[in-house]
Design a protein around this motif. Structure first.
Motif, PDB file in Angstrom:
ATOM      1  N   ARG A   1     -15.210   9.172  -0.007  1.00 10.04           N
ATOM      2  CA  ARG A   1     -16.494   8.550  -0.345  1.00 10.04           C
ATOM      3  C   ARG A   1     -17.618   9.100   0.533  1.00 10.04           C
ATOM      4  NH1 ARG A   1     -16.004   6.008  -5.341  1.00 10.04           N
ATOM      5  NH2 ARG A   1     -14.011   6.968  -5.522  1.00 10.04           N
TER       6      ARG A   1
ATOM      7  N   VAL B   1      -3.431   6.527  -5.046  1.00 10.05           N
ATOM      8  CA  VAL B   1      -4.096   7.811  -4.846  1.00 10.05           C
ATOM      9  C   VAL B   1      -4.283   8.436  -6.221  1.00 10.05           C
ATOM     10  CG1 VAL B   1      -3.968  10.049  -3.741  1.00 10.05           C
ATOM     11  CG2 VAL B   1      -2.954   8.062  -2.631  1.00 10.05           C
TER      12      VAL B   1
ATOM     13  N   PRO C   1       0.821  -1.219   0.000  1.00  9.41           N
ATOM     14  CA  PRO C   1       0.000   0.000   0.000  1.00  9.41           C
ATOM     15  C   PRO C   1       0.851   1.264   0.000  1.00  9.41           C
ATOM     16  CG  PRO C   1      -0.849  -1.573   1.585  1.00  9.41           C
ATOM     17  CD  PRO C   1       0.459  -2.124   1.099  1.00  9.41           C
TER      18      PRO C   1
ATOM     19  N   ARG D   1      -3.636   8.203   5.561  1.00  5.23           N
ATOM     20  CA  ARG D   1      -4.774   8.134   4.635  1.00  5.23           C
ATOM     21  C   ARG D   1      -5.857   7.201   5.162  1.00  5.23           C
ATOM     22  NH1 ARG D   1      -0.876   8.914   0.493  1.00  5.23           N
ATOM     23  NH2 ARG D   1      -0.398   6.700   0.509  1.00  5.23           N
ATOM     24  N   MET D   2      -5.444   6.080   5.723  1.00  7.41           N
ATOM     25  CA  MET D   2      -6.439   5.171   6.299  1.00  7.41           C
ATOM     26  C   MET D   2      -7.158   5.838   7.462  1.00  7.41           C
ATOM     27  SD  MET D   2      -4.195   1.702   6.126  1.00  7.41           S
ATOM     28  CE  MET D   2      -4.783   1.082   7.654  1.00  7.41           C
TER      29      MET D   2
ATOM     30  N   SER E   1      -3.392  -5.530   9.632  1.00  5.17           N
ATOM     31  CA  SER E   1      -3.333  -4.155   9.146  1.00  5.17           C
ATOM     32  C   SER E   1      -3.461  -4.117   7.626  1.00  5.17           C
ATOM     33  CB  SER E   1      -2.080  -3.434   9.632  1.00  5.17           C
ATOM     34  OG  SER E   1      -0.954  -4.172   9.284  1.00  5.17           O
TER      35      SER E   1
ATOM     36  N   THR F   1       0.452   6.039   4.132  1.00  7.74           N
ATOM     37  CA  THR F   1      -0.548   4.969   4.108  1.00  7.74           C
ATOM     38  C   THR F   1      -1.386   4.989   5.375  1.00  7.74           C
ATOM     39  OG1 THR F   1       1.068   3.689   2.909  1.00  7.74           O
ATOM     40  CG2 THR F   1      -0.817   2.498   3.744  1.00  7.74           C
TER      41      THR F   1
ATOM     42  N   TRP G   1      -2.880  13.511  -0.229  1.00 14.78           N
ATOM     43  CA  TRP G   1      -3.739  12.963  -1.265  1.00 14.78           C
ATOM     44  C   TRP G   1      -3.288  13.397  -2.648  1.00 14.78           C
ATOM     45  CZ3 TRP G   1      -6.834   9.069   0.079  1.00 14.78           C
ATOM     46  CH2 TRP G   1      -7.168   8.943   1.426  1.00 14.78           C
TER      47      TRP G   1
ATOM     48  N   SER H   1     -15.483  13.287  -2.316  1.00 16.52           N
ATOM     49  CA  SER H   1     -16.111  12.039  -2.713  1.00 16.52           C
ATOM     50  C   SER H   1     -15.064  11.032  -3.206  1.00 16.52           C
ATOM     51  CB  SER H   1     -17.155  12.352  -3.779  1.00 16.52           C
ATOM     52  OG  SER H   1     -17.288  11.296  -4.651  1.00 16.52           O
ATOM     53  N   GLN H   2     -14.071  11.517  -3.935  1.00 10.97           N
ATOM     54  CA  GLN H   2     -13.030  10.616  -4.441  1.00 10.97           C
ATOM     55  C   GLN H   2     -12.214   9.991  -3.319  1.00 10.97           C
ATOM     56  OE1 GLN H   2     -12.435   9.626  -7.499  1.00 10.97           O
ATOM     57  NE2 GLN H   2     -10.274   9.514  -7.981  1.00 10.97           N
ATOM     58  N   TYR H   3     -11.834  10.790  -2.329  1.00 12.24           N
ATOM     59  CA  TYR H   3     -10.907  10.278  -1.323  1.00 12.24           C
ATOM     60  C   TYR H   3     -11.612   9.747  -0.079  1.00 12.24           C
ATOM     61  CZ  TYR H   3      -7.501  12.543  -4.264  1.00 12.24           C
ATOM     62  OH  TYR H   3      -6.741  12.903  -5.341  1.00 12.24           O
TER      63      TYR H   3
ATOM     64  N   THR I   1      -7.149  -4.064   6.904  1.00 14.38           N
ATOM     65  CA  THR I   1      -7.734  -2.731   7.109  1.00 14.38           C
ATOM     66  C   THR I   1      -7.427  -1.837   5.921  1.00 14.38           C
ATOM     67  OG1 THR I   1      -7.238  -3.043   9.427  1.00 14.38           O
ATOM     68  CG2 THR I   1      -7.884  -0.836   8.752  1.00 14.38           C
ATOM     69  N   SER I   2      -6.159  -1.840   5.529  1.00 17.52           N
ATOM     70  CA  SER I   2      -5.759  -0.968   4.437  1.00 17.52           C
ATOM     71  C   SER I   2      -6.447  -1.384   3.134  1.00 17.52           C
ATOM     72  CB  SER I   2      -4.241  -0.992   4.323  1.00 17.52           C
ATOM     73  OG  SER I   2      -3.836  -1.154   3.006  1.00 17.52           O
TER      74      SER I   2
ATOM     75  N   ILE J   1     -10.147  -0.304   3.148  1.00 19.82           N
ATOM     76  CA  ILE J   1     -10.313   1.138   2.961  1.00 19.82           C
ATOM     77  C   ILE J   1      -9.995   1.519   1.524  1.00 19.82           C
ATOM     78  CG2 ILE J   1      -9.357   3.380   3.611  1.00 19.82           C
ATOM     79  CD1 ILE J   1      -9.197   2.330   6.459  1.00 19.82           C
TER      80      ILE J   1
ATOM     81  N   GLN K   1     -12.803   0.933  -0.771  1.00 20.35           N
ATOM     82  CA  GLN K   1     -13.893   1.905  -0.740  1.00 20.35           C
ATOM     83  C   GLN K   1     -13.613   3.052  -1.700  1.00 20.35           C
ATOM     84  OE1 GLN K   1     -16.400   0.671   1.246  1.00 20.35           O
ATOM     85  NE2 GLN K   1     -14.787  -0.880   1.459  1.00 20.35           N
ATOM     86  N   ARG K   2     -12.325   3.285  -1.996  1.00 23.31           N
ATOM     87  CA  ARG K   2     -11.973   4.415  -2.846  1.00 23.31           C
ATOM     88  C   ARG K   2     -11.927   4.051  -4.328  1.00 23.31           C
ATOM     89  NH1 ARG K   2      -7.176   6.218  -2.348  1.00 23.31           N
ATOM     90  NH2 ARG K   2      -6.132   5.026  -0.740  1.00 23.31           N
ATOM     91  N   VAL K   3     -12.127   2.774  -4.656  1.00 27.79           N
ATOM     92  CA  VAL K   3     -12.152   2.370  -6.064  1.00 27.79           C
ATOM     93  C   VAL K   3     -13.458   2.864  -6.682  1.00 27.79           C
ATOM     94  CG1 VAL K   3     -12.343   0.353  -7.564  1.00 27.79           C
ATOM     95  CG2 VAL K   3     -10.692   0.362  -5.697  1.00 27.79           C
TER      96      VAL K   3
ATOM     97  N   PHE L   1      -9.557   8.559   6.138  1.00 26.18           N
ATOM     98  CA  PHE L   1     -10.750   7.984   5.519  1.00 26.18           C
ATOM     99  C   PHE L   1     -11.737   7.535   6.599  1.00 26.18           C
ATOM    100  CE2 PHE L   1     -13.383   4.585   3.993  1.00 26.18           C
ATOM    101  CZ  PHE L   1     -13.752   4.991   2.725  1.00 26.18           C
TER     102      PHE L   1
END
Lengths: 374, 373
Positions: free
Chosen positions: B174, A100, A74, B145-146, A143, B142, B119, B170-172, A146-147, A150, A153-155, B149
């Protein structure tokens, strides 16, 4: 439209690499990003400016330990600069979706499977480790999950390589997806008028493929089994093999073609996400005896609700008795299989179908997202 | 009702600080929490407030080092004690949305942008670092960002400062968000009796503001350009400036009003999330010539058959593109209607912000965090 394709690694010729090759035929100008690459396995015809590899590839030890370093992925993919791309396609199994992307970029993830050793296979993988490594792996895997969740969800859009994977994407990521079967070169297969008396198994010799079951069953039944392929398990498999089992190692494409075309049937005991080899066998008109689970349920047609003829038989469990039942059932029905209709079935998975479906999916997704944003 | 206002830092007075001053004015009894504060940079409105700082503020030289302490912000915010508060209004930028709230409290987050350094600008920022910080940032990135979010999922109402930022949220993260443009004091603007022959830009002189493009364009066209503002790039910009370019540095508010109201047009080449200065210029009835990306797409109205709109947008961040924008403007300069432009700017007025913001907050408080029950 500027496109980037992110693939986990180019180290061996597997299903994932075939997907990338087909995508490159669709989008020849796309830039490719990956974590690791072997010179031999890089797709042909790419210019150096088109191909980008992560820093990890420069560390020889890291290349050898590509699988063990999953917890770094990640961070590594998160650092890729994707600004300026309109579309990013991530080919995802080892977690590469944590990228990103700029706000106006569409991110499509082609998911071969949610990474199995941190998700569904985590318990069995943990059990194989030295006791001292288990808590460390458990922590890293936790972990990584988790990553991975998350990042999922951003796809923007998930594409699943089968209905089986579609369910797994929902189970682990709670995301909906569209099924597009991976590309198989299914037009090449020819039907041979006669066939030999051997059963065939082809593919990488890994423990997950359960070739040991095929070997033990054929040894017991005294059936000829020809095994094409190499892998980590080779030594162990050879040690349990009886006299009717033949190991061919790596075989050329032409040899594999004639092996497919002339086998009695193709044996397949793996719990695969999709199972390209079993489609390949069917493209030569040969039936498949497969473990009735996972991708095989979609690639092998048995008891079709529309009444189309079967293309193989299923056995119920990953056990010697069950494989034996499968082979005996096949032999009882052997005369009923129709090579032409098996081949016709296989051709529905051809690369051309993949390309057509993927292109129209991308066009829709991009058009929809652009309409939504402006 | 006990209210807490969370803002990353009070180290300088930028756009984000202006918003917080307005919000603080709306809720006179609210306490203010932040990661860093420098009492000299506090505005008079805030000086009388109870300001609670995070433990990070006591790190030596924190005011200077604040950017480098970024990976520690999540910890700093989680250590703020918000027990007893009923309403938390956070402002991000950096991570204030991650505050740890008591169960009954309602959380409204005004988002200027997801932290760009983690981001959309992450890869770019990272490439500039030397190897050790780069590795630290790679791993911290990483995790942060988690964390961000997840934190954003717990906010009750997300407000974006523009549609541009709403897509980024919305992109980062949701999350759907409501757009409320930041408050600009447009009521102060007036129409001058006459204009003078100069173009104007008002900005901190930072590299990403791309004032170099404006200077080069005006050099080539030999047009007068007045530049208000100071910053790191000042020396470099002065070096490339021709004889028609004038640097005014920091100017007083009255002088700025005069400059705004009498310029031919306002020039703007930055890709800003919102961009307050172009709105201010329009509140004086002056047209804007701007790079057509980001916030200006929402603040500058381009013309159609019926109306000249409030400005001209150029498509690229290049000198040629700026020049084409200026030439297009000069062709129809006479057609712009200052009073129309001034009216157009009124929708960004502070009073509009206050109305809409109060509305959202009242609604959130009324419905509580009952969402999901």
């Amino acid at each position: 439209m500027k496109i980037a394709i992110l693939h986990y690694w180019f180290l061996l010729e597997g299903g994932g690499e075939k997907v990338v090759s087909a995508l490159l035929e669709l989008y020849p100008d796309a830039d490719i990003f990956c974590l690791f690459a072997d010179k031999k396995s890089i797709p042909q015809g790419l210019s150096p400016e088109q191909f980008h590899c992560s820093v990890l590839n420069k560390i020889p030890l890291a290349r050898r330990m590509n699988r063990e370093l999953f917890f770094l992925f990640p961070s590594v993919v998160g650092s890729i600069d994707l600004s300026g791309y309109d579309l990013v396609i991530s080919s995802d199994s080892p977690p590469t979706k944590a990228i990103v992307t700029p706000a106006d970029t569409v991110h499509i993830s082609y998911c071969h499977t949610p990474s199995r050793y941190i998700w569904d296979l985590a318990p069995s993988f943990t059990a194989q480790l030295f006791p001292i490594a288990r808590p460390i792996f458990a922590q890293l895997a936790a972990s990584a999950r988790t990553s991975d969740f998350i990042a999922a969800q951003r796809v923007d859009h998930f594409v699943a390589n089968s209905q089986y994977i579609q369910k797994r994407i929902w189970r682990y990521y709670r995301q909906t997806s569209t099924v597009i079967y991976p590309p198989v070169n299914a037009m090449r297969g020819t039907i041979s008028q006669t066939h030999d008396d051997y059963y065939l198994s082809a593919g990488r010799l890994g423990s997950a493929k359960r070739i040991d079951l095929l070997i033990e069953t054929c040894s017991r039944l005294g059936r000829r089994l020809v095994i094409a392929g190499t892998g980590r398990e080779e030594k162990r498999l050879k040690s349990i093999a009886g006299t009717t089992i033949e190991f061919l190692g790596r075989v050329s494409d032409e040899d594999l073609s004639s092996l497919y075309a002339n086998c009695r049937a193709f044996l397949f005991a793996a719990d695969e996400d999709f199972g390209i080899v079993s489609i390949e066998a069917q493209s030569y008109g040969r039936p498949v005896v497969a473990y009735g689970h996972g991708g095989s349920l979609e690639t092998v047609r048995v008891d079709d609700p529309k009444g189309r003829p079967d293309t193989g038989v299923f056995f119920a469990e990953q056990s010697i008795e069950s494989v034996m039942n499968g082979i005996q059932l096949f032999e009882a029905r052997e005369h009923r299989f129709d090579p032409e209709s098996i081949q016709k079935h296989a051709r529905r998975f051809d690369t051309s179908v993949f390309k057509e479906e993927f292109r129209s999916f991308v066009d829709n997704a991009v058009a929809r997202d652009f309409a939504g944003a402006h | 009702m006990k209210i807490a206002i969370l803002h990353p830092w009070f180290l300088m007075r930028g756009g984000g600080e202006k918003v917080i001053e307005v919000i603080a004015g709306m809720y006179p009894d609210a306490d203010v929490f932040c990661i860093f504060a420098n009492s000299a940079s506090l505005s008079p409105v805030l000086r009388s407030r109870r300001i609670i700082v995070s433990p990070l503020n006591s790190v030596p030289w924190s005011a200077k080092l604040h950017f480098h302490l970024m990976p520690l912000y999540p910890w700093a915010i989680e250590s703020l004690d918000l027990r007893g508060y009923d309403l938390v209004i956070s402002s991000c930028g950096p991570v204030m949305m991650g505050a740890n709230l008591p169960q009954g409290a309602v959380h409204v987050c005004y988002c200027h942008t997801p932290p760009r350094a983690w981001w959309d600008l992450y890869a770019e920022q990272q490439a500039r670092l030397s190897w050790l910080p780069r590795y630290i940032y790679t791993f911290a990135g990483t995790l942060v960002r988690m964390w961000e979010f997840t934190a954003m999922q717990r906010v009750d109402r997300v407000i974006a400062n523009s549609c541009y930022i709403a897509t980024r949220i919305s992109q980062y993260f949701r999350r759907d968000s409501i757009v409320i443009y930041p408050p600009v004091d447009t009521a102060k603007g007036f129409l001058a009796d006459y204009t003078e022959d100069f173009y104007l830009t008002v900005s901190r002189l930072g590299r990403e503001k791309r004032i170099d493009l404006l200077i080069q364009a005006c050099n080539k066209l030999t047009l007068r350009l007045r530049i208000v503002g100071v910053g790191r790039e000042e020396k470099h910009l002065k070096a490339i400036a021709g004889p028609t370019i004038e640097f005014l540095g920091r100017v007083r508010d009255e002088d700025l009003s005069a400059l705004y109201s009498r310029c031919r047009a306002f020039l703007f080449a930055a890709n800003e999330d919102f961009g307050i200065a172009p709105v201010e210029a329009q509140s004086y009835g002056r047209p804007v010539i701007a790079y057509g990306r980001g916030g200006v797409l929402e603040t500058v109205q381009v013309g159609d058959q019926n109306n000249c709109g409030s400005g001209v947008l150029f498509p690229k961040q290049t000198v040629e593109s700026v020049i084409s924008g200026i030439l297009e403007f000069e062709k129809k300069e006479e057609l712009f209607s200052p009073s129309w432009i001034r009216d157009h700017a009124q929708q960004f007025d502070t009073s509009v912000f206050i109305d809409r913001f109060r509305n959202i907050v009242d609604n959130a408080v009324q419905h509580g965090s009952a969402r999901g029950l």
